[in-house]
Write an enzyme that holds these catalytic residues in place. Structure first.
Site: not given
Length: 104
Positions: A8-10, A12
Site C-alpha cells: 500500500s502507498c499513500p 494507493g
C-alpha cells in the site's frame, strides 16, 4: 517457503501495484510460493485469507501507510519495508529473508 505480503502507498495507485509485482517476481525467482494483497485506491484486491496466513512462513508489509486488517498477522514473522524498497530492491529483500530464516 510461503510468503505473503501486503502493499500500500499513500496515493494507493502505481507504487502499490509496482511493489506487489516486484515482490511476487523476486519470490517466484527463488522458487517460493507467494501471494501479495494490494490495498489501493480501489480497495483491497487479492485479499489474504486467515487460512493462508496460518500456512505462511513470513509476512511482508509495506510501512508507508497503515495496513488495513493488519491484526490478521499478529502471531507471524513480519518484515516491514518501504514501498519504494519493494519496487527497487525486491531481490535483495528476498535474499535477506532467506538468510534470516536459514539462521533462525
Amino acid at each position: 517457503m510461503k510468503i505473503l505480503g501486503v502493499t500500500s502507498c499513500p496515493s494507493g495507485v502505481a507504487h502499490t501495484y509496482m511493489a506487489a509485482e516486484a515482490l511476487e517476481t523476486a519470490a517466484k525467482n527463488k522458487g517460493w510460493t507467494v501471494k501479495i494483497e494490494t490495498q489501493g485506491a480501489i480497495g483491497i484486491e487479492n485479499e489474504i485469507s486467515i487460512g493462508e496466513v496460518q500456512d505462511a512462513d513470513i509476512i511482508i508489509l509495506t510501512k508507508d501507510i497503515a495496513i488495513k486488517k493488519e491484526d490478521r498477522f499478529k502471531d507471524k514473522k513480519i518484515v516491514r519495508i518501504g514501498v519504494s524498497d519493494a519496487v527497487k530492491k525486491a531481490p535483495q529483500i528476498m535474499d535477506k529473508i532467506a538468510a534470516h530464516l536459514a539462521s533462525a
